[in-house]
Design an enzyme around this catalytic site. Sequence first.
Site, PDB file in Angstrom:
ATOM      1  N   ASP A  31      36.205  30.266  24.416  1.00 15.10           N
ATOM      2  CA  ASP A  31      37.120  29.677  25.386  1.00 15.10           C
ATOM      3  C   ASP A  31      38.401  29.113  24.490  1.00 15.10           C
ATOM      4  O   ASP A  31      38.354  28.889  23.236  1.00 15.10           O
ATOM      5  CB  ASP A  31      36.390  28.529  26.410  1.00 15.10           C
ATOM      6  CG  ASP A  31      37.224  28.384  27.458  1.00 15.10           C
ATOM      7  OD1 ASP A  31      36.652  28.857  28.738  1.00 15.10           O
ATOM      8  OD2 ASP A  31      38.556  27.972  27.596  1.00 15.10           O
ATOM      9  N   ASP A  74      42.472  31.763  21.193  1.00 16.31           N
ATOM     10  CA  ASP A  74      42.965  32.699  22.279  1.00 16.31           C
ATOM     11  C   ASP A  74      42.830  33.932  22.272  1.00 16.31           C
ATOM     12  O   ASP A  74      42.917  34.771  21.198  1.00 16.31           O
ATOM     13  CB  ASP A  74      44.436  32.353  22.071  1.00 16.31           C
ATOM     14  CG  ASP A  74      45.384  32.970  23.177  1.00 16.31           C
ATOM     15  OD1 ASP A  74      44.900  33.479  24.051  1.00 16.31           O
ATOM     16  OD2 ASP A  74      46.549  32.716  23.127  1.00 16.31           O
ATOM     17  N   THR A 144      38.041  39.812  42.170  1.00 18.40           N
ATOM     18  CA  THR A 144      38.063  38.951  43.308  1.00 18.40           C
ATOM     19  C   THR A 144      38.453  39.786  44.751  1.00 18.40           C
ATOM     20  O   THR A 144      38.837  40.667  44.534  1.00 18.40           O
ATOM     21  CB  THR A 144      39.219  38.029  43.345  1.00 18.40           C
ATOM     22  OG1 THR A 144      39.499  37.632  44.593  1.00 18.40           O
ATOM     23  CG2 THR A 144      40.551  38.659  42.753  1.00 18.40           C
ATOM     24  N   TYR A 181      48.233  35.543  41.056  1.00 22.53           N
ATOM     25  CA  TYR A 181      46.797  35.668  40.491  1.00 22.53           C
ATOM     26  C   TYR A 181      46.014  36.639  40.823  1.00 22.53           C
ATOM     27  O   TYR A 181      45.395  37.363  39.804  1.00 22.53           O
ATOM     28  CB  TYR A 181      46.035  34.196  40.813  1.00 22.53           C
ATOM     29  CG  TYR A 181      44.584  34.410  40.649  1.00 22.53           C
ATOM     30  CD1 TYR A 181      44.051  34.369  39.265  1.00 22.53           C
ATOM     31  CD2 TYR A 181      43.899  34.732  41.717  1.00 22.53           C
ATOM     32  CE1 TYR A 181      42.615  34.736  39.510  1.00 22.53           C
ATOM     33  CE2 TYR A 181      42.685  34.401  41.827  1.00 22.53           C
ATOM     34  CZ  TYR A 181      41.974  34.803  40.313  1.00 22.53           C
ATOM     35  OH  TYR A 181      40.567  34.983  40.440  1.00 22.53           O
ATOM     36  N   HIS A 182      46.032  36.965  42.158  1.00 23.04           N
ATOM     37  CA  HIS A 182      45.163  37.950  42.792  1.00 23.04           C
ATOM     38  C   HIS A 182      45.740  39.370  42.262  1.00 23.04           C
ATOM     39  O   HIS A 182      44.923  40.232  42.227  1.00 23.04           O
ATOM     40  CB  HIS A 182      44.915  37.852  44.400  1.00 23.04           C
ATOM     41  CG  HIS A 182      44.283  36.736  44.771  1.00 23.04           C
ATOM     42  ND1 HIS A 182      44.691  35.644  45.133  1.00 23.04           N
ATOM     43  CD2 HIS A 182      42.824  36.501  44.825  1.00 23.04           C
ATOM     44  CE1 HIS A 182      43.838  34.596  45.540  1.00 23.04           C
ATOM     45  NE2 HIS A 182      42.740  35.136  45.320  1.00 23.04           N
ATOM     46  N   GLN A 208      34.644  38.908  43.810  1.00 25.73           N
ATOM     47  CA  GLN A 208      33.989  37.883  44.071  1.00 25.73           C
ATOM     48  C   GLN A 208      34.802  36.994  45.144  1.00 25.73           C
ATOM     49  O   GLN A 208      35.904  36.960  44.866  1.00 25.73           O
ATOM     50  CB  GLN A 208      33.713  36.821  43.065  1.00 25.73           C
ATOM     51  CG  GLN A 208      33.142  35.521  43.025  1.00 25.73           C
ATOM     52  CD  GLN A 208      32.463  34.850  41.999  1.00 25.73           C
ATOM     53  OE1 GLN A 208      31.440  34.514  41.543  1.00 25.73           O
ATOM     54  NE2 GLN A 208      33.665  34.139  41.320  1.00 25.73           N
TER      55      GLN A 208
END
Lengths: 382, 382
Positions: A31, A74, A144, A181-182, A208
Site C-alpha cells: 500500500d 507507489d 464496480t 471514479y466509476h 462490486q
Amino acid sequence: MRILILGADGYLGWPTVMHLTANGHEVMAVDNYLRRKLFNEVGVEPLFEVPRLDKRCAVWERISGCRVPFFIGDLAEWKFVEKIFREFKPDAIVHYAEQPAAPYSMLNRKAATLTLRNNLLVTANVIFAVREFCPDAHIVKLGTMGEYGTPDIDIEEGWLEVEHKGRRHNFLYPRQASSLYHTTKIMDTDLLWFYVRTWGLRVTDLMQGPVYGIFTDESEKDDRLLPFLNYDEIFGTVLNRFAVQAVAGYPLTVFGKGGQTRGYLNIKDTLNCVRLSLEVPADQGELRIFNQFTETFSVNELAEKVKAAGTSRGLKVEIQHVENPRIELEEHYYNPSHTGLIELGLKPHYLTEEVLVKMLEFAVKHKNNIAPDTIYREVRWA
Amino acid sequence: MRILILGADGYLGWPTVMHLTANGHEVMAVDNYLRRKLFNEVGVEPLFEVPRLDKRCAVWERISGCRVPFFIGDLAEWKFVEKIFREFKPDAIVHYAEQPAAPYSMLNRKAATLTLRNNLLVTANVIFAVREFCPDAHIVKLGTMGEYGTPDIDIEEGWLEVEHKGRRHNFLYPRQASSLYHTTKIMDTDLLWFYVRTWGLRVTDLMQGPVYGIFTDESEKDDRLLPFLNYDEIFGTVLNRFAVQAVAGYPLTVFGKGGQTRGYLNIKDTLNCVRLSLEVPADQGELRIFNQFTETFSVNELAEKVKAAGTSRGLKVEIQHVENPRIELEEHYYNPSHTGLIELGLKPHYLTEEVLVKMLEFAVKHKNNIAPDTIYREVRWA
C-alpha cells in the site's frame, strides 16, 4: 497460493489480508497509504483510529501466527512495482490499489487528475508486471457495479449478446458510469480486456456493489484489526454512514427522491467472493466478470431499515431528503444478474436487523469520536 | 471563430491550421513535438524534412497573410494548459494532441505507458480547461473507427439501440479495440461522455479511419507546408506506406490474409470534416459522434490498387503476404454507417488511380531519402 494484495491497507484490503492468511494462503501486502493521505487532505477521520500496516501486521501475527510481509510504496511507479514482483512471484494478485471514492473524484480538478492517473497507471503497471514476471498469475481486480450505471434493460454478468438487423454479436456489456471514479473502473476493464485478448492474461473483474460492515471472523478478534469505518460523505459508503448518522442524531441524508437502487453486500461476502475467485481462477485468456452483491435496495429502503433498527434500540432517527448534489437517476429500472459467485459457492450474509443493530451498537461505543460537521460535504457533481 | 488546435505540428494538425485560417478562422497552434521526439526514439524519419512549427507558421504567413500564434509545451501539464486557455479564450478546440501510432503503443512497456498517460491526461486537461475557462466552447476530438473494432453486426454512428428481454436502451455503441492506442481512444470517449452528461459540455467525437495523402489546397502552395509523410510501419498509415514501398521496390507487406477491412479517407476530407464539425457545433450537453471515412477497403484491395497504379507508371510492384505481427481478425464482417458528415455537407474525394499516381510521383521525387530498413519493423502485438 502466493497472493499479492495491492491496496492492503484499505477498507477491504486489510480484511482480505487476514482472511486469506487465515485460510492458509501466503500473502504479501502493499500500500502507499493514499487513503490516509486523502483523509488529511479533505479533513475527515474514520470513526476510530486504525493502526498503520506495520502495527496491524504485528498484531495479526501475534493472534494468528501468520506473518505478512508488507511494502509501502507507489504502484504507479514502475521501479517499485518491479521490485515487488521480483521479490514475491505471486500466483495471484488482488488489485484494490485505487482511489476508491466517487465524491473525492468529483471534488476538484486535482482530485480528478489524481484519481485518473493513479487508477489507470496502477492497473497498467499490474498488467505489465504480470506479463513480465508471472504471465500465468491470476489478476483479481475490483471493479464496480457502477460501471454499468442504470440502463433501462437487465444488467447481465459482464457480457451482452446483441441482436441487430438480423445479426448477432457478444459484447462486453456497454457501460456508462455516474462519477469519474466509476469511469476509471470502466477504463480499467477496457485495459484488462485488451491485454487479456492480446497476451492471454487470466483476469477476474469483480463488479462490486457498495459494501457495508466492518466485522469479519478475523477483524473481530481484536479491535486493532478492524478496518476503516468512514462516515463522511466522501469516503463513507452509504450504509456505514447512515449507521453513524443515526447514532449522532444527524438526519439520514437521502439524496433527492431516494429511489436510487444498487446491489449491496456485507464485507464478509466481499472476502468470500475474492477468496472463491482466487481458488477457482479464470482461464488463461479469459476475462471473467462477476457481479458482486447479494441484495438490491433503494436508498429509501436503506434509510428505513436503519431507522427501524435505531428506533428498536431507543435512538431517535430522522430521515431527510436533501437536494441531490450528484447527477444520477433518482427513479429507475434496476435488475442486475448475480449468479456467478453463488455458483462458485458464495453463501450470502443478508442485511438483517441484527446486522444493523450490531453496527449501531458499535457506533454508540465510539459516539464521542463523531465529528458531525464532516458528515455532509455536499460535493457537487455539476 | 477562435479555434485552438492542439497537436498542431502533426500529420493532420498542421494542414488543419492552414485550412482553418484559409477559411477565415482565427487559430492558435499548440504542440510539444512529441511525434518528432518519437521519430528519434524509434529511429525513423519522414520521407522529406518537415520544418518546425515556427518556420512553417512563418512560411504560411508569407504566403497567405494569416498569422498563427503558436506555443510549444506539454498539454499533460496543467500549468501550460491554463496559460494557453487564459491567453486565447477559444470558441472551439480541435484536439489532436495524442500519441497517434498503434504500433508505437505496442512496442514496449515504456511506449505503452507514455501513450496511456499522454492521451488520457491531455484529454482530461482539455475537459477541465473548457469547464474552467470557456464552458460554451466546442471540443472537436479525433477518435478512431478502431474504437469499434470489427463486430459481427453493423457499426452505427456512435450509438446503438439495444433490445433485450423485451426492453430497450440506447447505449454508446459498445467498443473493443485492437491496440493500446485505440483503447486509449475508447477511454477518451468514455471520459468525454461522462463530462458531457455531468457538465453539459459540447463535444464532437470524430471516429476517423486511416487517412492517406499529403496534398491539400494549402499544402500544395509550397513544399515546406507539406505535412509529415511517414512510410515506416510505426508511424506510416498503410496507404502512404504502400506508395513509398512501391517506389522503393519493397514488396507491399500485407499482414496475414489481408482481408482486414477499414474505412479510409483522403486528408482533404479530414480537413473538411473537421471544419464542417466546427461550423455546425454540437449542442450544449451533446456528445455528437460521426464516423469519419468515405470508402472501405481491405488491405488486399489497397495493395492491388497501389500495384495497378505503380504498374501503369512503369514500377515493378510486388505484393507479399507476411505473418501478421498483430492480433486482429484477417477476415471479418464490416459494415459501418457514415452518413452524418455527408449530411453536414462533406463532398468526398475518392481514392482514384489519379490520386495514387500523384502520391507515387511524389515518392519518386524523394526516392533517394527512402531508408528501406525502417519500413518493416515487425512490432509484435503478443
